[in-house]
Write a protein that holds these residues in place. Structure first.
Motif, PDB file in Angstrom:
ATOM      1  N   VAL A  95       0.863  -1.182   0.000  1.00 12.14           N
ATOM      2  CA  VAL A  95       0.000   0.000   0.000  1.00 12.14           C
ATOM      3  C   VAL A  95       0.897   1.230   0.000  1.00 12.14           C
ATOM      4  O   VAL A  95       1.603   1.499   0.972  1.00 12.14           O
ATOM      5  CB  VAL A  95      -0.934   0.017   1.230  1.00 12.14           C
ATOM      6  CG1 VAL A  95      -1.793   1.277   1.208  1.00 12.14           C
ATOM      7  CG2 VAL A  95      -1.807  -1.244   1.257  1.00 12.14           C
ATOM      8  N   PHE A  96       0.873   2.001  -1.080  1.00 14.49           N
ATOM      9  CA  PHE A  96       1.815   3.097  -1.269  1.00 14.49           C
ATOM     10  C   PHE A  96       1.181   4.441  -0.938  1.00 14.49           C
ATOM     11  O   PHE A  96      -0.016   4.650  -1.128  1.00 14.49           O
ATOM     12  CB  PHE A  96       2.318   3.109  -2.712  1.00 14.49           C
ATOM     13  CG  PHE A  96       3.231   1.952  -3.026  1.00 14.49           C
ATOM     14  CD1 PHE A  96       4.602   2.091  -2.908  1.00 14.49           C
ATOM     15  CD2 PHE A  96       2.712   0.726  -3.426  1.00 14.49           C
ATOM     16  CE1 PHE A  96       5.449   1.035  -3.185  1.00 14.49           C
ATOM     17  CE2 PHE A  96       3.543  -0.346  -3.708  1.00 14.49           C
ATOM     18  CZ  PHE A  96       4.915  -0.189  -3.579  1.00 14.49           C
ATOM     19  N   SER A  97       2.009   5.369  -0.415  1.00 14.53           N
ATOM     20  CA  SER A  97       1.541   6.714  -0.077  1.00 14.53           C
ATOM     21  C   SER A  97       2.711   7.683  -0.178  1.00 14.53           C
ATOM     22  O   SER A  97       3.800   7.318  -0.616  1.00 14.53           O
ATOM     23  CB  SER A  97       0.943   6.736   1.338  1.00 14.53           C
ATOM     24  OG  SER A  97       1.962   6.466   2.289  1.00 14.53           O
ATOM     25  N   ASN A  98       2.458   8.916   0.270  1.00 15.59           N
ATOM     26  CA  ASN A  98       3.492   9.964   0.200  1.00 15.59           C
ATOM     27  C   ASN A  98       4.364  10.026   1.449  1.00 15.59           C
ATOM     28  O   ASN A  98       5.245  10.871   1.541  1.00 15.59           O
ATOM     29  CB  ASN A  98       2.823  11.332  -0.004  1.00 15.59           C
ATOM     30  CG  ASN A  98       2.115  11.419  -1.339  1.00 15.59           C
ATOM     31  OD1 ASN A  98       2.669  11.040  -2.359  1.00 15.59           O
ATOM     32  ND2 ASN A  98       0.873  11.889  -1.323  1.00 15.59           N
ATOM     33  N   GLU A  99       4.109   9.149   2.424  1.00 20.57           N
ATOM     34  CA  GLU A  99       4.855   9.194   3.678  1.00 20.57           C
ATOM     35  C   GLU A  99       4.833   7.821   4.338  1.00 20.57           C
ATOM     36  O   GLU A  99       3.849   7.082   4.232  1.00 20.57           O
ATOM     37  CB  GLU A  99       4.231  10.227   4.626  1.00 20.57           C
ATOM     38  CG  GLU A  99       4.862  10.297   5.993  1.00 20.57           C
ATOM     39  CD  GLU A  99       4.124  11.248   6.930  1.00 20.57           C
ATOM     40  OE1 GLU A  99       4.297  11.112   8.157  1.00 20.57           O
ATOM     41  OE2 GLU A  99       3.368  12.117   6.445  1.00 20.57           O
ATOM     42  N   LEU A 100       5.925   7.492   5.034  1.00 19.80           N
ATOM     43  CA  LEU A 100       6.001   6.233   5.757  1.00 19.80           C
ATOM     44  C   LEU A 100       6.563   6.518   7.150  1.00 19.80           C
ATOM     45  O   LEU A 100       7.596   7.168   7.292  1.00 19.80           O
ATOM     46  CB  LEU A 100       6.905   5.235   5.032  1.00 19.80           C
ATOM     47  CG  LEU A 100       7.134   3.889   5.729  1.00 19.80           C
ATOM     48  CD1 LEU A 100       5.825   3.125   5.878  1.00 19.80           C
ATOM     49  CD2 LEU A 100       8.155   3.050   4.959  1.00 19.80           C
ATOM     50  N   THR A 101       5.841   6.037   8.180  1.00 20.86           N
ATOM     51  CA  THR A 101       6.295   6.207   9.561  1.00 20.86           C
ATOM     52  C   THR A 101       6.768   4.865  10.115  1.00 20.86           C
ATOM     53  O   THR A 101       6.050   3.870  10.030  1.00 20.86           O
ATOM     54  CB  THR A 101       5.168   6.760  10.455  1.00 20.86           C
ATOM     55  OG1 THR A 101       4.760   8.046   9.962  1.00 20.86           O
ATOM     56  CG2 THR A 101       5.656   6.920  11.889  1.00 20.86           C
ATOM     57  N   ILE A 102       7.963   4.881  10.681  1.00 18.76           N
ATOM     58  CA  ILE A 102       8.531   3.684  11.309  1.00 18.76           C
ATOM     59  C   ILE A 102       8.597   3.935  12.815  1.00 18.76           C
ATOM     60  O   ILE A 102       9.097   4.968  13.252  1.00 18.76           O
ATOM     61  CB  ILE A 102       9.937   3.386  10.773  1.00 18.76           C
ATOM     62  CG1 ILE A 102       9.919   3.255   9.254  1.00 18.76           C
ATOM     63  CG2 ILE A 102      10.493   2.105  11.394  1.00 18.76           C
ATOM     64  CD1 ILE A 102      11.296   3.085   8.644  1.00 18.76           C
ATOM     65  N   THR A 103       8.092   2.995  13.593  1.00 17.58           N
ATOM     66  CA  THR A 103       8.102   3.144  15.050  1.00 17.58           C
ATOM     67  C   THR A 103       9.238   2.327  15.654  1.00 17.58           C
ATOM     68  O   THR A 103       9.719   1.366  15.041  1.00 17.58           O
ATOM     69  CB  THR A 103       6.765   2.694  15.658  1.00 17.58           C
ATOM     70  OG1 THR A 103       6.552   1.314  15.339  1.00 17.58           O
ATOM     71  CG2 THR A 103       5.624   3.529  15.097  1.00 17.58           C
ATOM     72  N   ASN A 104       9.625   2.699  16.881  1.00 16.25           N
ATOM     73  CA  ASN A 104      10.752   2.011  17.503  1.00 16.25           C
ATOM     74  C   ASN A 104      10.432   0.572  17.907  1.00 16.25           C
ATOM     75  O   ASN A 104      11.331  -0.212  18.178  1.00 16.25           O
ATOM     76  CB  ASN A 104      11.263   2.797  18.722  1.00 16.25           C
ATOM     77  CG  ASN A 104      10.202   2.975  19.791  1.00 16.25           C
ATOM     78  OD1 ASN A 104       9.101   2.447  19.681  1.00 16.25           O
ATOM     79  ND2 ASN A 104      10.529   3.722  20.824  1.00 16.25           N
ATOM     80  N   TYR A 105       9.143   0.214  17.989  1.00 19.19           N
ATOM     81  CA  TYR A 105       8.788  -1.164  18.305  1.00 19.19           C
ATOM     82  C   TYR A 105       8.537  -1.998  17.043  1.00 19.19           C
ATOM     83  O   TYR A 105       8.233  -3.194  17.123  1.00 19.19           O
ATOM     84  CB  TYR A 105       7.563  -1.233  19.224  1.00 19.19           C
ATOM     85  CG  TYR A 105       6.353  -0.470  18.750  1.00 19.19           C
ATOM     86  CD1 TYR A 105       5.469  -1.028  17.846  1.00 19.19           C
ATOM     87  CD2 TYR A 105       6.103   0.818  19.217  1.00 19.19           C
ATOM     88  CE1 TYR A 105       4.355  -0.340  17.417  1.00 19.19           C
ATOM     89  CE2 TYR A 105       4.991   1.534  18.779  1.00 19.19           C
ATOM     90  CZ  TYR A 105       4.123   0.941  17.891  1.00 19.19           C
ATOM     91  OH  TYR A 105       3.034   1.643  17.451  1.00 19.19           O
ATOM     92  N   SER A 106       8.660  -1.368  15.866  1.00 18.60           N
ATOM     93  CA  SER A 106       8.496  -2.105  14.614  1.00 18.60           C
ATOM     94  C   SER A 106       9.432  -1.536  13.544  1.00 18.60           C
ATOM     95  O   SER A 106       8.992  -0.979  12.542  1.00 18.60           O
ATOM     96  CB  SER A 106       7.033  -2.011  14.144  1.00 18.60           C
ATOM     97  OG  SER A 106       6.838  -2.786  12.980  1.00 18.60           O
ATOM     98  N   PRO A 107      10.754  -1.664  13.759  1.00 16.83           N
ATOM     99  CA  PRO A 107      11.712  -1.106  12.798  1.00 16.83           C
ATOM    100  C   PRO A 107      11.710  -1.879  11.479  1.00 16.83           C
ATOM    101  O   PRO A 107      11.291  -3.038  11.413  1.00 16.83           O
ATOM    102  CB  PRO A 107      13.052  -1.262  13.521  1.00 16.83           C
ATOM    103  CG  PRO A 107      12.841  -2.403  14.454  1.00 16.83           C
ATOM    104  CD  PRO A 107      11.411  -2.331  14.881  1.00 16.83           C
ATOM    105  N   LEU A 108      12.174  -1.219  10.447  1.00 15.04           N
ATOM    106  CA  LEU A 108      12.246  -1.828   9.112  1.00 15.04           C
ATOM    107  C   LEU A 108      13.671  -1.754   8.592  1.00 15.04           C
ATOM    108  O   LEU A 108      14.396  -0.801   8.862  1.00 15.04           O
ATOM    109  CB  LEU A 108      11.323  -1.090   8.130  1.00 15.04           C
ATOM    110  CG  LEU A 108       9.816  -1.087   8.431  1.00 15.04           C
ATOM    111  CD1 LEU A 108       9.098  -0.186   7.437  1.00 15.04           C
ATOM    112  CD2 LEU A 108       9.258  -2.495   8.397  1.00 15.04           C
TER     113      LEU A 108
END
Length: 258
Positions: free
Chosen positions: A58-71
């Motif tokens: 699912v693509f968008s203009n922004e991606l948020t990564i949280t410290n409990y779910s790093p990528l």
């Protein structure tokens, strides 16, 4: 034959340019070093205008990564061609939620007491009137942003320290003259806002100190336990009183001076 091969290779290079991942994305956090973005909680990644971004499909203009779910990888989709490409971001950001490691040292330049934590002990500690202080700190994540100290005439809780806005910034060393009982606090902050407090038990200048001993080896000719007080001056014993009466220096010997 050599000429034909050269032309084909040149054509391939022109239609498939190599673009670095960080040229197509902008990573934002709490602090940016020369090669990495650091954050306590969230990392936000924005693609350039030619792309959309996703961690799955699912693509968008922004991606948020949280410290409990790093990528470690993300996907970029070319808006014009629809082409999707996986890129690695594992070396481009880091979460930092650990407080700095620090110590507070107080005393003289030659000898100091070391505090490794916020001290809750209320026992008086005699010190020289001229106090030298040193804050040492390190941080394996985003690095140290600032070192601060506070001189207080009363004991402060950590919640009270949170509300203080009169901290004095230092590069690590400081000195002050003490004419009364004081508490010294240190605050160490890293570049993403993690902080730790260090604090002393109450510090009393030697010239004002009267110490009631907890243990003392002595001999006496009377059949009772005397009340003993030791007065300090500088870093030496000034006088000893027994039952409020000063004892002549000829009548005692200091074997383990302070």
């Amino acid at each position: 034959m050599k000429k034909i091969i050269y032309i084909i290779i040149l054509f391939v290079i022109l239609i498939t340019p190599t673009v670095k991942a960080d040229d197509r994305i902008t990573i934002k956090g709490d602090y940016m070093s020369s090669d990495k973005v650091y954050s306590k909680n969230n990392i936000r990644i924005y693609p350039s205008s030619e792309y959309l971004i996703s961690e799955s499909d699912v693509f968008s203009n922004e991606l948020t990564i949280t410290n409990y779910s790093p990528l470690s990888e993300i996907y970029l989709k070319n808006i014009t061609t629809g082409e999707v490409e996986e890129i690695s971001i594992i070396d481009l950001y880091e979460f930092d939620y650990d407080v700095p490691t620090s110590t507070l040292k107080l005393g003289t330049k030659e000898k100091q007491i070391t505090y490794n934590q916020y001290e809750s002990n209320t026992e008086l500690y005699p010190v020289s009137s001229s106090i030298y202080g040193k804050i040492e700190a390190s941080d394996e994540g985003s690095g140290i942003k600032g070192l601060y100290y506070l001189i207080s005439d009363k004991k402060l809780t950590q919640l009270e320290l949170d509300k203080i806005n009169t901290w004095k910034k230092t590069t690590g060393e400081f000195e002050y003259l003490s004419e009364k009982t004081t508490y010294i606090y240190a605050k160490v902050i890293d570049n993403v806002g993690n902080y730790t407090y260090l604090g002393t038990n109450p510090l009393l200048p030697y010239k004002l100190a009267t110490i009631k001993t907890k243990a003392l080896s002595y001999s006496t000719s009377i059949n009772q336990i005397p009340s003993i007080e030791i007065n300090l001056n500088g870093n030496t014993i000034d006088k000893i009183n027994i039952d409020n009466k000063e004892i002549s220096k000829d009548n005692y010997k200091i074997t383990n001076n302070i």
